[in-house]
Design a protein around this motif. Structure first.
Motif, short mmCIF file in Angstrom:
data_model
loop_
_atom_site.label_atom_id
_atom_site.label_comp_id
_atom_site.label_asym_id
_atom_site.label_seq_id
_atom_site.Cartn_x
_atom_site.Cartn_y
_atom_site.Cartn_z
N LYS A 58 60.68 33.76 38.53
CA LYS A 58 61.82 34.57 38.47
C LYS A 58 61.88 34.89 40.14
CE LYS A 58 62.16 36.40 34.49
NZ LYS A 58 62.55 37.44 33.56
N GLY A 59 60.72 35.03 40.73
CA GLY A 59 60.77 35.81 42.09
C GLY A 59 60.12 37.13 42.03
N GLN A 60 59.91 37.49 40.86
CA GLN A 60 59.26 39.16 40.64
C GLN A 60 57.86 38.85 41.03
OE1 GLN A 60 59.98 39.37 36.28
NE2 GLN A 60 61.77 40.69 36.80
N TRP A 61 57.35 40.08 41.64
CA TRP A 61 56.17 40.24 42.02
C TRP A 61 55.38 40.84 40.60
CZ3 TRP A 61 54.42 41.99 47.46
CH2 TRP A 61 55.08 41.21 48.31
N VAL A 62 53.98 40.49 40.41
CA VAL A 62 53.11 40.79 39.29
C VAL A 62 52.17 41.51 39.78
CG1 VAL A 62 51.88 40.13 37.27
CG2 VAL A 62 53.98 38.86 37.78
N LEU A 63 51.94 43.01 39.43
CA LEU A 63 51.07 43.77 39.88
C LEU A 63 49.99 43.88 38.65
CD1 LEU A 63 49.96 45.44 42.06
CD2 LEU A 63 51.42 47.53 41.48
N CYS A 64 48.96 43.43 38.46
CA CYS A 64 48.06 43.30 37.15
C CYS A 64 46.70 44.09 37.55
CB CYS A 64 47.98 42.14 36.89
SG CYS A 64 46.96 41.66 35.24
N ASP A 65 46.68 45.11 36.63
CA ASP A 65 45.27 46.02 36.50
C ASP A 65 44.12 45.13 35.78
OD1 ASP A 65 43.31 47.80 36.32
OD2 ASP A 65 44.61 49.42 35.27
N ARG A 66 43.54 44.50 36.45
CA ARG A 66 42.46 43.44 36.17
C ARG A 66 42.97 42.14 35.92
NH1 ARG A 66 37.57 46.28 35.84
NH2 ARG A 66 37.70 48.24 35.15
N TYR A 67 42.07 41.04 36.31
CA TYR A 67 42.50 39.66 35.68
C TYR A 67 41.25 39.03 35.49
CZ TYR A 67 45.42 35.44 35.45
OH TYR A 67 45.78 34.34 34.68
N THR A 68 41.14 37.45 35.91
CA THR A 68 39.82 36.96 35.79
C THR A 68 38.52 37.31 36.37
OG1 THR A 68 41.08 34.99 34.75
CG2 THR A 68 38.86 34.52 35.66
N ASP A 69 38.72 38.12 37.53
CA ASP A 69 37.51 38.19 38.34
C ASP A 69 37.01 39.50 37.55
OD1 ASP A 69 37.89 37.29 40.94
OD2 ASP A 69 39.70 38.73 41.19
N ALA A 70 37.54 40.17 36.51
CA ALA A 70 36.61 41.25 35.46
C ALA A 70 35.90 40.36 34.61
CB ALA A 70 37.96 42.07 35.14
N SER A 71 36.50 39.17 34.23
CA SER A 71 35.59 38.18 33.30
C SER A 71 34.20 37.72 34.11
CB SER A 71 36.37 37.00 32.97
OG SER A 71 37.42 37.50 31.92
N TYR A 72 34.69 37.46 35.20
CA TYR A 72 33.15 37.00 36.14
C TYR A 72 32.38 38.35 36.29
CZ TYR A 72 35.03 32.50 37.68
OH TYR A 72 35.46 31.23 37.85
N ALA A 73 32.86 39.40 36.53
CA ALA A 73 32.23 40.76 36.90
C ALA A 73 31.37 41.17 35.50
CB ALA A 73 32.95 41.71 37.53
N TYR A 74 32.15 41.43 34.53
CA TYR A 74 31.75 42.14 33.18
C TYR A 74 31.16 41.11 32.30
CZ TYR A 74 34.01 46.37 34.44
OH TYR A 74 34.48 47.76 34.86
N GLN A 75 31.66 39.99 31.99
CA GLN A 75 30.98 39.04 31.02
C GLN A 75 29.96 38.25 31.79
OE1 GLN A 75 34.53 39.74 30.60
NE2 GLN A 75 33.66 41.22 29.04
N GLY A 76 30.37 37.70 33.04
CA GLY A 76 29.51 36.89 33.77
C GLY A 76 28.32 37.64 34.39
N GLY A 77 28.68 38.82 35.05
CA GLY A 77 27.63 39.48 35.63
C GLY A 77 27.00 40.63 34.64
N GLY A 78 27.75 41.71 34.46
CA GLY A 78 27.35 42.83 33.38
C GLY A 78 26.71 42.28 32.30
N ARG A 79 27.08 41.41 31.37
CA ARG A 79 26.38 40.96 30.35
C ARG A 79 25.61 39.66 30.55
NH1 ARG A 79 28.42 44.70 27.24
NH2 ARG A 79 30.43 44.85 26.47
#
Ligand code: TYD
Length: 212
Positions: free
Chosen positions: A87-108
């Motif tokens: 629709k042309g809106q911008w989406v400002l999202c607190d975390r996305y898939t980088d967090a899965s790489y970081a937390y599950q992929g890295g941290g865990r």
């Protein structure tokens, strides 16, 4: 998908302070007449918010954790993020898939390969246009967490977990440096907001030039 709005995400270890800046970023966008949807992960939909409760509180197997993150993400991506962008809106999202790489992929310590498979399955063709990585010394992040909140399941992890998480974020930046803005999150709030505002205004100007 034909994407019209921009998809912007914020990342960083717990205690980096990114959540403090989201209302400010929303205001900058609105002041420039950009329609914006503010959301978060895990969460962003009724089902996603229920999964968030479980993910932050309930002990579970690592694969389960990872699959639930992506289950929540699938609902969120299909029912909110993509429709808003179209629709042309911008989406400002607190975390996305980088967090899965970081937390599950890295941290865990799951590694990046399994995350990549799920990423391809759930949102092939959709990546954030820009990501701010709030970078902070881990001791400072821990102090901020202890001072401001009751700790959830991730925040209770030890320093080794956060060293791996932060390193996985740096690996993401290294793989796609054009997408990331680095924020020195040890600086004071006005200094950080000045940087964020400058970067947002540049994005708005470029976007307007491309759409006129
Ligand atoms: P966070 O975004 O830091 O929210 P708050 O500011 O309210 O504490 O909390 C979400 C937690 O979920 C955070 O510890 C990181 C974790 N997380 C993952 O482990 N993997 C993911 O894919 C996502 C999106 C979040």
């Amino acid at each position: 998908m034909t994407q019209q709005g921009l998809f912007l995400t914020l990342e960083g270890v717990d205690g980096a302070g990114k959540s403090t800046h989201i209302p400010f970023m929303k205001q900058v966008l609105q002041d420039h007449n950009i329609p914006v949807v503010v959301t978060r992960e895990p969460g962003g939909t009724p089902l996603g918010e229920s999964l968030r409760e479980l993910l932050l509180q309930q002990p579970m197997r690592l694969k389960t954790e990872c699959l639930l993150m992506f289950a929540a993400r699938n609902e969120h991506t299909q029912t909110r993020i993509i429709p808003a962008l179209k629709k042309g809106q911008w989406v400002l999202c607190d975390r996305y898939t980088d967090a899965s790489y970081a937390y599950q992929g890295g941290g865990r310590a799951l590694g990046a390969e399994q995350i990549r498979v799920l990423e391809q399955w759930v949102h092939a063709g959709l990546q954030p246009n820009r990501t701010w990585l709030f970078d902070v010394p881990l001791e400072l992040a821990r102090q901020r967490m202890l001072n401001t909140r009751v700790l959830d399941r991730f925040e209770k992890e030890d320093v080794e977990f956060f060293i791996r998480t932060q390193q996985a974020y740096y690996d993401r930046v290294h793989q796609d440096p054009q997408r990331f803005y680095m924020v020195d999150a040890s600086k004071d709030i006005p200094t950080i907001q000045k940087q964020l505002k400058t970067e947002l205004i540049e994005l708005i100007e470029n976007w307007r030039n491309a759409h006129t």
